[in-house]
Design a protein around this motif. Structure first.
Motif, PDB file in Angstrom:
ATOM      1  N   CYS A 129     -98.133   8.999 -28.854  1.00 37.05           N
ATOM      2  CA  CYS A 129     -99.063  10.074 -29.198  1.00 37.05           C
ATOM      3  C   CYS A 129    -100.022   9.555 -30.251  1.00 37.05           C
ATOM      4  O   CYS A 129     -99.648   9.381 -31.377  1.00 37.05           O
ATOM      5  CB  CYS A 129     -98.320  11.291 -29.716  1.00 37.05           C
ATOM      6  SG  CYS A 129     -99.423  12.678 -30.067  1.00 37.05           S
ATOM      7  N   ALA A 130    -101.253   9.289 -29.901  1.00 41.91           N
ATOM      8  CA  ALA A 130    -101.715   9.178 -28.536  1.00 41.91           C
ATOM      9  C   ALA A 130    -101.280   7.826 -27.941  1.00 41.91           C
ATOM     10  O   ALA A 130    -100.962   6.917 -28.691  1.00 41.91           O
ATOM     11  CB  ALA A 130    -103.243   9.262 -28.525  1.00 41.91           C
ATOM     12  N   PRO A 131    -101.256   7.735 -26.595  1.00 40.98           N
ATOM     13  CA  PRO A 131    -101.048   6.405 -26.020  1.00 40.98           C
ATOM     14  C   PRO A 131    -102.180   5.504 -26.506  1.00 40.98           C
ATOM     15  O   PRO A 131    -103.254   5.994 -26.832  1.00 40.98           O
ATOM     16  CB  PRO A 131    -101.142   6.657 -24.520  1.00 40.98           C
ATOM     17  CG  PRO A 131    -101.882   7.934 -24.365  1.00 40.98           C
ATOM     18  CD  PRO A 131    -101.574   8.744 -25.583  1.00 40.98           C
ATOM     19  N   THR A 132    -101.933   4.200 -26.556  1.00 37.26           N
ATOM     20  CA  THR A 132    -102.981   3.335 -27.114  1.00 37.26           C
ATOM     21  C   THR A 132    -103.977   2.942 -26.021  1.00 37.26           C
ATOM     22  O   THR A 132    -103.602   2.796 -24.854  1.00 37.26           O
ATOM     23  CB  THR A 132    -102.385   2.058 -27.723  1.00 37.26           C
ATOM     24  OG1 THR A 132    -101.804   1.289 -26.680  1.00 37.26           O
ATOM     25  CG2 THR A 132    -101.326   2.388 -28.759  1.00 37.26           C
ATOM     26  N   GLY A 170     -82.967   9.801 -18.894  1.00 30.20           N
ATOM     27  CA  GLY A 170     -81.874   9.889 -19.852  1.00 30.20           C
ATOM     28  C   GLY A 170     -82.306   9.717 -21.282  1.00 30.20           C
ATOM     29  O   GLY A 170     -81.566   9.204 -22.106  1.00 30.20           O
ATOM     30  N   CYS A 171     -83.519  10.127 -21.593  1.00 29.94           N
ATOM     31  CA  CYS A 171     -84.075   9.855 -22.906  1.00 29.94           C
ATOM     32  C   CYS A 171     -84.687  11.121 -23.459  1.00 29.94           C
ATOM     33  O   CYS A 171     -85.400  11.835 -22.769  1.00 29.94           O
ATOM     34  CB  CYS A 171     -85.112   8.754 -22.740  1.00 29.94           C
ATOM     35  SG  CYS A 171     -86.010   8.346 -24.204  1.00 29.94           S
ATOM     36  N   GLU A 172     -84.393  11.451 -24.700  1.00 27.28           N
ATOM     37  CA  GLU A 172     -84.915  12.669 -25.314  1.00 27.28           C
ATOM     38  C   GLU A 172     -86.281  12.447 -25.956  1.00 27.28           C
ATOM     39  O   GLU A 172     -86.910  13.379 -26.423  1.00 27.28           O
ATOM     40  CB  GLU A 172     -83.942  13.152 -26.392  1.00 27.28           C
ATOM     41  CG  GLU A 172     -82.700  13.809 -25.829  1.00 27.28           C
ATOM     42  CD  GLU A 172     -82.995  15.156 -25.194  1.00 27.28           C
ATOM     43  OE1 GLU A 172     -83.626  15.997 -25.854  1.00 27.28           O
ATOM     44  OE2 GLU A 172     -82.606  15.358 -24.042  1.00 27.28           O
ATOM     45  N   ALA A 173     -86.707  11.185 -26.016  1.00 24.03           N
ATOM     46  CA  ALA A 173     -87.942  10.842 -26.691  1.00 24.03           C
ATOM     47  C   ALA A 173     -87.968  11.355 -28.113  1.00 24.03           C
ATOM     48  O   ALA A 173     -88.952  11.843 -28.610  1.00 24.03           O
ATOM     49  CB  ALA A 173     -89.158  11.381 -25.953  1.00 24.03           C
ATOM     50  N   CYS A 174     -86.848  11.252 -28.753  1.00 23.69           N
ATOM     51  CA  CYS A 174     -86.758  11.679 -30.135  1.00 23.69           C
ATOM     52  C   CYS A 174     -86.469  10.408 -30.905  1.00 23.69           C
ATOM     53  O   CYS A 174     -85.972   9.436 -30.337  1.00 23.69           O
ATOM     54  CB  CYS A 174     -85.596  12.650 -30.257  1.00 23.69           C
ATOM     55  SG  CYS A 174     -85.299  13.196 -31.916  1.00 23.69           S
ATOM     56  N   PRO A 199     -96.242   7.321 -34.991  1.00 19.54           N
ATOM     57  CA  PRO A 199     -97.562   7.810 -35.399  1.00 19.54           C
ATOM     58  C   PRO A 199     -97.506   8.775 -36.574  1.00 19.54           C
ATOM     59  O   PRO A 199     -98.533   9.074 -37.168  1.00 19.54           O
ATOM     60  CB  PRO A 199     -98.072   8.526 -34.139  1.00 19.54           C
ATOM     61  CG  PRO A 199     -96.852   8.933 -33.399  1.00 19.54           C
ATOM     62  CD  PRO A 199     -95.807   7.901 -33.713  1.00 19.54           C
ATOM     63  N   VAL A 200     -96.329   9.290 -36.902  1.00 12.85           N
ATOM     64  CA  VAL A 200     -96.249  10.266 -37.986  1.00 12.85           C
ATOM     65  C   VAL A 200     -95.397   9.764 -39.163  1.00 12.85           C
ATOM     66  O   VAL A 200     -95.009  10.551 -40.031  1.00 12.85           O
ATOM     67  CB  VAL A 200     -95.684  11.623 -37.480  1.00 12.85           C
ATOM     68  CG1 VAL A 200     -96.639  12.254 -36.486  1.00 12.85           C
ATOM     69  CG2 VAL A 200     -94.316  11.463 -36.846  1.00 12.85           C
ATOM     70  N   ASN A 201     -95.151   8.457 -39.202  1.00 12.44           N
ATOM     71  CA  ASN A 201     -94.355   7.864 -40.281  1.00 12.44           C
ATOM     72  C   ASN A 201     -93.021   8.577 -40.499  1.00 12.44           C
ATOM     73  O   ASN A 201     -92.613   8.811 -41.639  1.00 12.44           O
ATOM     74  CB  ASN A 201     -95.137   7.847 -41.607  1.00 12.44           C
ATOM     75  CG  ASN A 201     -96.300   6.880 -41.546  1.00 12.44           C
ATOM     76  OD1 ASN A 201     -96.295   5.948 -40.744  1.00 12.44           O
ATOM     77  ND2 ASN A 201     -97.296   7.094 -42.384  1.00 12.44           N
ATOM     78  N   ASP A 215     -87.106  15.800 -38.913  1.00  8.99           N
ATOM     79  CA  ASP A 215     -87.994  16.965 -38.990  1.00  8.99           C
ATOM     80  C   ASP A 215     -89.455  16.579 -38.806  1.00  8.99           C
ATOM     81  O   ASP A 215     -90.277  17.403 -38.444  1.00  8.99           O
ATOM     82  CB  ASP A 215     -87.825  17.681 -40.334  1.00  8.99           C
ATOM     83  CG  ASP A 215     -86.574  18.550 -40.342  1.00  8.99           C
ATOM     84  OD1 ASP A 215     -85.950  18.663 -39.273  1.00  8.99           O
ATOM     85  OD2 ASP A 215     -86.237  19.095 -41.409  1.00  8.99           O
ATOM     86  N   LEU A 216     -89.764  15.320 -39.056  1.00  7.50           N
ATOM     87  CA  LEU A 216     -91.149  14.872 -38.878  1.00  7.50           C
ATOM     88  C   LEU A 216     -91.428  14.434 -37.450  1.00  7.50           C
ATOM     89  O   LEU A 216     -92.565  14.403 -37.004  1.00  7.50           O
ATOM     90  CB  LEU A 216     -91.453  13.695 -39.817  1.00  7.50           C
ATOM     91  CG  LEU A 216     -91.529  13.966 -41.311  1.00  7.50           C
ATOM     92  CD1 LEU A 216     -91.838  12.666 -42.054  1.00  7.50           C
ATOM     93  CD2 LEU A 216     -92.592  15.003 -41.628  1.00  7.50           C
ATOM     94  N   CYS A 217     -90.372  14.066 -36.726  1.00  6.24           N
ATOM     95  CA  CYS A 217     -90.532  13.476 -35.390  1.00  6.24           C
ATOM     96  C   CYS A 217     -91.175  14.462 -34.434  1.00  6.24           C
ATOM     97  O   CYS A 217     -90.784  15.628 -34.359  1.00  6.24           O
ATOM     98  CB  CYS A 217     -89.153  13.053 -34.865  1.00  6.24           C
ATOM     99  SG  CYS A 217     -89.189  12.511 -33.146  1.00  6.24           S
ATOM    100  N   ILE A 218     -92.186  13.997 -33.703  1.00  2.00           N
ATOM    101  CA  ILE A 218     -92.857  14.871 -32.734  1.00  2.00           C
ATOM    102  C   ILE A 218     -92.402  14.588 -31.299  1.00  2.00           C
ATOM    103  O   ILE A 218     -92.942  15.132 -30.352  1.00  2.00           O
ATOM    104  CB  ILE A 218     -94.394  14.735 -32.824  1.00  2.00           C
ATOM    105  CG1 ILE A 218     -94.818  13.276 -32.643  1.00  2.00           C
ATOM    106  CG2 ILE A 218     -94.904  15.304 -34.152  1.00  2.00           C
ATOM    107  CD1 ILE A 218     -96.321  13.097 -32.467  1.00  2.00           C
ATOM    108  N   LYS A 219     -91.435  13.697 -31.126  1.00  2.00           N
ATOM    109  CA  LYS A 219     -90.879  13.388 -29.806  1.00  2.00           C
ATOM    110  C   LYS A 219     -91.894  12.772 -28.846  1.00  2.00           C
ATOM    111  O   LYS A 219     -92.043  13.204 -27.705  1.00  2.00           O
ATOM    112  CB  LYS A 219     -90.240  14.633 -29.180  1.00  2.00           C
ATOM    113  CG  LYS A 219     -89.057  15.169 -29.978  1.00  2.00           C
ATOM    114  CD  LYS A 219     -88.514  16.444 -29.375  1.00  2.00           C
ATOM    115  CE  LYS A 219     -87.338  16.983 -30.172  1.00  2.00           C
ATOM    116  NZ  LYS A 219     -86.100  16.236 -29.919  1.00  2.00           N
TER     117      LYS A 219
END
Lengths: 252, 308
Positions: A129-132, A170-174, A199-201, A215-219
């Motif tokens: 996010c965003a893809p490069t 099988g991935c939560e993208a978290c 992207p969000v440190n 809590d910062l992770c946007i998945k």
């Protein structure tokens, strides 16, 4: 040009950041459009907006199952495309729309959002996010080689794209994927790639290992996809010099 | 000798001709000298290296410290830093023998540090991370083309900080703050004190403190570096240098022409390439067995294999 591949771009619940990332290839995008890609439809960048029969479709955004039009467009995209690419965190994994609970004007009833892979078969995933711009460019060149290249180029493109075909399963993208699929599996060696990719440190390195601020992770899925221990192909990466050169040459 | 040494264009035994630099360096001063030369020539405009707390205290703008309490950072804990002068480079020189996440700074190097041409030094796995990031730049926007020189080091395995703490303070009975240098060589782990004392530990004692993630690594000599280097294979005070990529070849040729290195042909030195090859094969064989064992780790259940 006859040997161009045809490309479509379906825009669902995404913020247009993926579109901007595609456009951020600047001259590279123009070269792609000149030489390799016939852009058939795309909101924002093309006149035609409705789904057409194409070789490759990029889908930006997750799909809102309360939005009949979005669901239909997605299904139509699948029916009319040879290859469907989930572009960006939302299409791949839901990303920030995973946190939606509806109640927003002007469509308060739009509350349920799914990664597109939950409704249709997806062939290639490009997380982030965003893809490069560079990742979009590399996949576009490889998709071209896969469909129009010589036998050798097809093999290379297949090897290159293979890991991107199975990525979201099988991935939560978290950021917790870094825990469950890398650290818990005894594979982390503390290189710091996940921290750089976020992207969000949300990831810092403490004593050489990732520390996740969930809590910062946007998945968006960038950390685990970029991690050299999530998946790594010697066949592809050992030829990094030749592949990089081929991609750059294609864009001259 | 074959695949275990990776692809390379040339291999030599080398050391820096800068006597001052060698005082700070681990062996032949290859990494420090390469970066010093590349900075001088404008090949890179900064390099990501493993520095220390002392360095961070003197150069706070060159590091990103996440720890809330700076005083809590221990001696010998590596901190990734961006150096842009020879003085900074020398202040950070020397092998730390515990994990330094250099790749964590790779994107930020092109952002707040403003680098267009990055030098990075790292272990074989970090070189793999760098190349994956170039080919699949999923979370590394505008980074790949900025990597101007990636120098890989030889690596059998690495230790978490607490592993080094255990080895030095428990096994070697020295305080980490009084340690001048650590070294692995001649089958031993060496700890040199600031007051001249030397303690050696058998490598066997170190194994249990190795980072588990290292045990699936199939690269000893940084196959994916532009240039890779390590002490193994060369006499004391010298380093073995593999030149691997076109970038590596070009930088090495310029450095040789400038006379910043003296070299000996690899065939002429002892113990020579045979030892590098032997250790590389040992590592690869051992870790292939680990990967194999992971397949049947549980009862009908495997551990994940990262390689596809």
């Amino acid at each position: 040009m006859a040997d161009k591949i045809s490309l479509g771009y379906t825009h669902l619940s995404g913020c247009t950041g993926c579109t901007v990332a595609l456009a951020d290839n600047y001259a590279g995008l123009l070269t792609l459009l000149d030489k390799y890609v016939d852009l058939k439809y795309m909101p924002t960048l093309a006149d035609a907006r409705h789904v057409q029969k194409v070789d490759v479709s990029f889908v930006e955004g997750s799909v809102c199952i309360n939005d009949k039009l979005a669901v239909e467009e997605l299904k139509e995209t699948r029916e009319k495309s040879t290859i469907v690419v989930a572009l960006g965190g939302c299409a791949c994994y839901g990303n920030i729309t995973r946190f939606s609970r509806g109640g927003q004007q002007n469509q308060p009833g739009h509350e349920a959002f799914l990664p597109i892979g939950d409704l249709i078969k997806v062939d290639v995933y490009i997380p982030g996010c965003a893809p490069t711009p560079q990742m979009i460019r590399n996949v576009a060149v490889m998709a071209y080689l896969l469909l129009k290249g010589t036998k050798e180029q097809k093999d290379l493109a297949t090897a290159f794209l293979k890991p991107l075909m199975t990525m979201a399963q099988g991935c939560e993208a978290c950021s917790c994927d870094i825990m469950t699929t890398v650290i818990n599996q005894g594979l982390c060696m503390g290189c710091g790639t996940c921290a750089a990719s976020c992207p969000v440190n949300a990831i810092t390195m403490e004593y050489g290992k990732p520390q996740l601020e969930r809590d910062l992770c946007i998945k968006c899925g960038a950390c685990v996809a970029q991690c050299p221990r999530s998946w790594f192909s010697f066949d592809v990466v050992e030829n990094y010099e030749a592949i990089n050169e081929a991609i750059m040459a294609a864009l001259q | 000798m074959g695949a275990e040494l990776g692809k390379y264009k040339s291999v030599v035994s080398a050391r820096s001709t800068d006597k001052e630099l060698l005082k700070y360096a681990q062996d032949g001063g290859i990494v420090s000298q390469l970066f010093a030369f590349a900075l001088d020539e404008g090949i890179i405009d900064g390099a990501i290296v493993a520095a220390s707390k002392e360095f961070a205290a003197k150069n706070p703008s060159k590091v990103i410290i996440d720890s809330t309490n700076f005083d809590m950072i221990e001696p010998w804990r590596p901190i990734p830093a961006i150096v842009s002068t020879k003085a900074e480079l020398l202040a950070a020189a020397g092998t730390k023998y515990n994990i330094c996440p250099n790749v964590a700074l790779l994107k930020e190097a092109t952002r707040s540090f403003g680098l267009d041409k990055i030098g990075i030094v790292g272990t074989p796995c970090q070189m793999q991370a760098v190349r994956k990031a170039q080919l699949y730049p999923i979370g590394m926007r505008d980074v790949g083309a900025s990597i101007a020189l990636a120098v890989g080091i030889f690596c059998m395995e690495n230790f978490p900080y607490q592993g080094i703490l255990q080895l030095v303070e428990d096994h070697a009975a020295m305080k980490l703050e009084s340690v001048k240098k650590m070294e692995i060589g001649k089958g031993k782990f060496w700890v040199y004190g600031k007051r001249g004392q030397v303690v050696q530990l058998p490598l066997k004692a170190t194994h249990k403190y190795e980072q588990p993630g290292c045990h699936v690594c199939l690269d000893y000599v940084s196959n994916l570096g532009d240039i890779s280097t390590g002490s193994v294979g060369s006499p004391d005070g010298w380093s073995t240098v593999f030149v691997r990529s076109k970038i590596g070849d070009s930088v090495w040729a310029k450095a040789m022409a400038a006379g910043v290195f003296e070299t000996q042909p690899m065939e002429k030195v002892k113990p020579g390439l045979e030892l590098v090859s032997k250790l590389a094969n040992e590592k690869i064989t051992k870790n292939r067995a680990t990967l194999e064992a992971r397949k049947t780790f549980g009862v009908g259940k495997a551990l994940r294999n990262p390689y596809i």
